[in-house]
Design a protein around this motif. Structure first.
Motif, PDB file in Angstrom:
ATOM      1  N   ASN A 134     -36.050  46.186 -16.854  1.00  0.00           N
ATOM      2  CA  ASN A 134     -34.775  46.324 -16.144  1.00  0.00           C
ATOM      3  C   ASN A 134     -34.012  47.496 -16.732  1.00  0.00           C
ATOM      4  O   ASN A 134     -33.504  47.433 -17.856  1.00  0.00           O
ATOM      5  N   GLU A 163     -33.862  46.498 -20.905  1.00  0.00           N
ATOM      6  CA  GLU A 163     -34.496  45.305 -21.442  1.00  0.00           C
ATOM      7  C   GLU A 163     -35.750  44.949 -20.649  1.00  0.00           C
ATOM      8  O   GLU A 163     -35.903  45.344 -19.484  1.00  0.00           O
ATOM      9  N   SER A 165     -37.484  42.346 -18.643  1.00  0.00           N
ATOM     10  CA  SER A 165     -37.027  41.178 -17.895  1.00  0.00           C
ATOM     11  C   SER A 165     -38.121  40.126 -17.728  1.00  0.00           C
ATOM     12  O   SER A 165     -37.832  38.934 -17.628  1.00  0.00           O
ATOM     13  N   SER A 166     -39.396  40.554 -17.711  1.00  0.00           N
ATOM     14  CA  SER A 166     -40.488  39.585 -17.595  1.00  0.00           C
ATOM     15  C   SER A 166     -41.790  40.206 -18.081  1.00  0.00           C
ATOM     16  O   SER A 166     -41.946  41.433 -18.088  1.00  0.00           O
ATOM     17  N   THR A 191     -43.557  35.025 -18.839  1.00  0.00           N
ATOM     18  CA  THR A 191     -42.204  34.691 -19.265  1.00  0.00           C
ATOM     19  C   THR A 191     -41.216  35.524 -18.479  1.00  0.00           C
ATOM     20  O   THR A 191     -41.490  36.692 -18.175  1.00  0.00           O
ATOM     21  N   GLN A 192     -40.069  34.936 -18.145  1.00  0.00           N
ATOM     22  CA  GLN A 192     -39.032  35.627 -17.392  1.00  0.00           C
ATOM     23  C   GLN A 192     -37.673  35.099 -17.829  1.00  0.00           C
ATOM     24  O   GLN A 192     -37.418  33.896 -17.774  1.00  0.00           O
ATOM     25  N   ASN A 193     -36.856  36.043 -18.301  1.00  0.00           N
ATOM     26  CA  ASN A 193     -35.502  35.705 -18.754  1.00  0.00           C
ATOM     27  C   ASN A 193     -35.499  34.568 -19.774  1.00  0.00           C
ATOM     28  O   ASN A 193     -34.688  33.644 -19.718  1.00  0.00           O
ATOM     29  N   GLY A 194     -36.451  34.627 -20.704  1.00  0.00           N
ATOM     30  CA  GLY A 194     -36.469  33.664 -21.794  1.00  0.00           C
ATOM     31  C   GLY A 194     -37.236  32.398 -21.538  1.00  0.00           C
ATOM     32  O   GLY A 194     -37.405  31.592 -22.456  1.00  0.00           O
ATOM     33  N   THR A 195     -37.694  32.152 -20.359  1.00  0.00           N
ATOM     34  CA  THR A 195     -38.481  30.955 -20.063  1.00  0.00           C
ATOM     35  C   THR A 195     -39.836  31.371 -19.510  1.00  0.00           C
ATOM     36  O   THR A 195     -39.978  32.438 -18.904  1.00  0.00           O
TER      37      THR A 195
END
Length: 561
Positions: A134, A163, A165-166, A191-195
């Motif tokens: 991103n 950053e 992002s995934s 992983t995406q946005n921490g999950t």
């Protein structure tokens, strides 16, 4: 030259080049070439014991080349696999086949299968790495320094926030069990946005015939699942593949079905009709037309979550190993225009980039590197709206990056690798090269009588007289002496011996296999330079190693005194 090979094929003699006949030579042409060389190399033509011993070696080579090329079965095997094919597996096929055409067809099939096996061995494991970035802060149109927080007015706050992002990683390995059974183990993490999550897949595929296969796959991760897949050729124009999946989730059992029917419309066109049923269902139709220079792809999809119409066009330049792509996609999600290019950067690697402009997606830059079966993708989100500056930089930046990387990294690396491999080839084949040098010198010694006779005959009728002929790596900017240079050899004698009735033809094979020749610069580019007189007029020509030479020609005329 194949830089993936550790050794130059110096042992593989070219019988066509040795006899100086074209690949499509008739039996009469091969017979005439054999008789011509026999007059020079037959041991009975030489009384001196030393020359007779050398003549026996050269005559045996001549006889071997003639025996192979004059026999249709041996010639078919030699054309397909070379000299080694005659020594080993070639005769196994001869016993089971009848005609040279059948031999060629079977060897082509075996060669394709061997190439495919080598490719699989060299490119396993297969994988895919996708890292989404991103970078919308680079082109944020609403950024305003007046509203900066007083605590964020430091130097670091001036840099845009970029950053990841995934991320998604997929890796798989094939385990051939039998000729018809293959087991594949693969895994994926995302992983995406921490999950995120992941899973492991284990599949087994059985090949029934060239017309069909079946596969069962088990998945563990985000809920266990089992799926059955299959492929079947229905007729010469229709084939089908599809399957079903059962996924076990906390909410219950989720079934799904996939089915695609394809039809060969013509030589270059295929049509597809597909249906995917389950939690998300969709129906799609696709037509693909793929020719040597162009590829068209038109598709329509109706279903959940999106319906769309898409048109893709690819222009191919095979000579430059490059492709240009343009795609337009309109649907319930909005609209997207994508354009980009793909370039082959090495034998196994392709580099591509594309710019995506859409509503409401904004502007994205996609960079992808494909190395054999490994794919590395970097989608970069530049802007949430379509603006000229991100479109411009997304288009120009990859071109500049490619030029810098190619000129500054790739080309120097490949040049160094080529130099190392050439040196290794020379070391590995040092004794072979010495043997070929001695053989060439012996051949020229045996040609002396024929050389003097042919030259005398040509001088009497003011015909074609070879003044000087050299072969190897020739530097046009400096004078080279064949007596001291290791990069070139004097081939005046063998070239004059090829003259017949004031004409000379050397076919488009490597000149290094001609009698009296050898390769002085193994694996490197070579040329043949000939200075000759015809009707007391000076001529000169320089050709590449595998270029056809025909003398005399008016275009070779020089302004010599």
């Amino acid at each position: 030259m194949d830089l993936d090979s550790d050794e130059e094929n110096v042992n593989e003699e070219d019988f066509y080049s040795f006899l100086n006949v074209p690949k499509e030579a008739t039996k009469d042409e091969i017979n005439n070439a054999y008789r011509r060389l026999s007059r020079v190399y037959h041991p009975d033509k030489h009384l001196d014991p030393a020359l007779k011993a050398k003549a026996e070696i050269m005559f045996n080579k001549t006889k071997k080349a003639y025996e192979v090329l004059s026999d249709p079965h041996q010639r078919a095997i030699y054309d397909s696999l070379g000299k080694k094919g005659l020594e080993t597996e070639g005769w196994e096929i001869v016993q089971r086949t009848k005609t040279p055409a059948e031999i060629r067809a079977e060897y082509e099939q075996l060669a394709e299968e061997r190439a495919e096996r080598r490719k699989k061995q060299a490119t396993n494991p297969s994988g895919n790495v996708t890292i989404a970035i991103n970078a919308t802060d680079l082109f944020n149109p609403y950024e305003n320094d007046l509203f900066e927080d007083e605590y964020d007015s430091g130097l670091l706050s001036k840099f845009p926030n970029i950053e990841v992002s995934s991320m998604q990683f997929t890796q798989g390995v094939d385990f051939p069990l039998t000729q018809k059974d293959t087991c594949t183990l693969s895994g994926q993490l995302q992983t995406q946005n921490g999950t995120g999550g992941g899973g492991v897949n284990l599949s087994w595929r059985h090949l029934f015939s060239h017309k069909g296969w079946a596969e069962v796959e088990m998945t563990a991760g985000s809920g266990p699942a089992i799926s059955l897949k299959g492929f079947r050729t229905l007729t010469r124009r229709f084939f089908w593949n599809g399957g079903t999946i059962l996924q076990f989730t906390p909410e219950g059992l989720r079934p799904g079905i996939m089915s695609t029917l394809a039809m060969q419309i013509d030589k270059h066109s295929i049509g597809y009709v597909s249906y995917h049923g389950g939690v998300r269902s969709m129906f799609s139709t696709q037509i693909v037309r793929d020719t040597e220079k162009n590829r068209y792809n038109f598709s329509i999809q109706v279903g959940v979550p999106h319906s769309y119409v898409q048109l893709q066009y690819t222009r191919k330049w095979l000579s430059r190993e490059m492709k240009l792509r343009l795609a337009v996609k309109l649907g319930t999600f909005g609209g997207v225009v994508e354009y980009g290019a793909e370039k082959k950067v090495s034998k196994h690697s392709n580099l591509s980039f594309s710019v995506v402009c859409g509503v409401p997606a904004g502007v994205k830059l996609k960079i992808r590197l494909t190395r054999a079966n490994q794919v590395y993708s970097f989608p970069i989100h530049l802007c949430e709206e379509i603006m000229p500056s991100p479109v411009f930089y997304a288009t120009i930046a990859p071109m500049l990056l490619y030029i810098v990387v190619k000129k500054g990294i790739v080309e120097p690396f490949l040049k160094e690798e080529k130099s190392k491999k050439l040196e290794k080839q020379k070391q590995n084949n040092f004794n072979k090269l010495l043997e070929k040098r001695r053989e060439a010198m012996a051949a020229q010694e045996l040609m002396q009588a024929s050389y003097s006779r042919i030259k005398s005959e040509e001088e009497k009728k003011k015909g074609l007289i070879i003044v000087k002929a050299i072969y190897g790596r020739i530097n046009p900017d400096s004078a080279q002496d064949t007596e001291t240079s290791n990069d070139i050899i004097d081939v005046t004698i063998p070239i004059q011996c090829l003259v017949k009735d004031s004409k000379l033809v050397i076919y488009e094979n490597s000149k290094s296999d001609l009698p009296g020749f050898f390769d002085p610069v193994l694996g490197e580019d070579k040329v043949l330079q000939v200075i000759y007189n015809y009707h007391d007029q000076p001529y000169e020509v320089t050709i590449k190693d595998k270029e056809t030479l025909r003398l005399p020609k008016t275009a070779h005329r020089t302004n010599g005194t």
